[in-house]
Design an enzyme around this catalytic site. Structure first.
Site, short mmCIF file in Angstrom:
data_model
loop_
_atom_site.label_atom_id
_atom_site.label_comp_id
_atom_site.label_asym_id
_atom_site.label_seq_id
_atom_site.Cartn_x
_atom_site.Cartn_y
_atom_site.Cartn_z
N ASP A 61 0.94 -1.02 0.02
CA ASP A 61 0.09 -0.04 -0.05
C ASP A 61 0.83 1.26 0.05
OD1 ASP A 61 -1.60 2.06 0.38
OD2 ASP A 61 -2.51 1.37 2.32
N SER A 140 -0.40 13.11 -15.16
CA SER A 140 -1.65 12.79 -16.38
C SER A 140 -1.61 14.07 -16.86
CB SER A 140 -3.00 12.74 -15.25
OG SER A 140 -4.16 12.94 -16.11
N TYR A 153 -8.53 15.27 -8.10
CA TYR A 153 -7.37 14.33 -8.80
C TYR A 153 -6.68 15.25 -9.75
CZ TYR A 153 -5.98 11.21 -12.55
OH TYR A 153 -5.35 10.50 -13.48
N LYS A 157 -2.48 15.52 -9.81
CA LYS A 157 -1.40 15.50 -10.88
C LYS A 157 -0.73 16.49 -11.36
CE LYS A 157 -2.37 11.17 -11.44
NZ LYS A 157 -1.43 10.01 -11.13
#
Length: 249
Positions: A61, A140, A153, A157
């Site tokens: 993890d 991304s 999100y 990034k």
């Protein structure tokens, strides 16, 4: 053929390598001669990929300091690392930014951001001792050209891209290169999460924003990752390279 393998003699760790882009990167690295540690929170997924490429599966993890320390200790007893790929990532479902739950926000921060700090803490000292190493962060297009409803999100990034550049500048004197890849959404388990729902209509709408007219594939990511982590890219550091079919233009 042997002498043409671009990563022969190298040992690589790829996180989130049990599926999607991470699996594509792990497969390409192995095909180019690297010994690959396939790390994933899903033990079965990691094992399946590792078995296919003659790699070593590790359950980890990446958002947990203890888990990352255990992974580093395990690799350290087997090998010295040359390449670290921070690929593991999660998203929250498309939603108005103020409606994302605190739990989802914390998970995005922990998996997409804190993990990069934890793996750096675990492996950078060894890279410094070797005066060599390549780190690749999978960011991304969301960090360059964000779309609505994936706010936190996207932000994670953007953080990843800035982290890549500042790591590159600080670690360059130690012979360590740090780069990032910015894929557009691909045929991976996260695709449905990005689109909200995976329907032909949603796919068509999404693809219309990509000039080359297709999603990023795990093979596209593997090829780009292999180049950036190989000695061919010895003069390249601090780059966040789009692998996005022109979406960010």
């Amino acid at each position: 053929m042997g002498e043409r393998m671009r990563l022969s003699g190298k040992t690589a760790l790829v996180t989130g390598a049990g599926s999607g882009f991470g699996a594509g990167i792990a497969r390409k690295f192995a095909a180019e001669g690297a010994r690959v540690f396939v790390a994933d929170i899903n033990a079965d997924a990691a094992r399946k990929i590792a078995d296919k490429i003659d790699g070593t599966a590790i359950t980890c993890d990446v958002s947990d300091a203890g888990s990352v320390a255990e992974m580093a200790a395990r690799i350290g007893t087997d090998d010295t690392l040359d390449i670290l790929v921070n690929n593991a990532g999660v998203t929250h479902l498309p939603s108005a930014l103020e409606d994302v739950t605190e739990d989802d926000f914390d998970r995005v921060v922990a998996v997409n951001m804190k993990s990069v700090y934890l793996t750096a803490r675990a492996f950078v000292p060894q890279f410094k001792a070797q005066q060599a190493g390549a780190i690749l962060n999978i960011a991304s297009t969301a960090g360059v050209s964000p779309r609505p409803r994936l706010n936190w999100y996207n932000a994670s990034k953007g953080w990843m891209i800035t982290a890549t550049k500042t790591m590159a500048v600080e670690l360059a004197p130690h012979g360590i290169r740090v780069n990032a890849l910015n894929p557009v959404a691909g045929e991976t388990p996260l695709l449905a999460s990005f689109m909200g729902e995976d329907t032909p209509e949603m796919r068509a709408k999404f693809l219309a924003t990509i000039p080359l007219g297709r999603f990023s594939t795990p093979e596209d990511m593997g090829n780009a990752a292999c180049f950036l982590c190989s000695d061919e890219a010895s003069m390249i550091t601090g780059v966040a390279m789009e692998v996005d079919g022109g979406r960010c233009i």
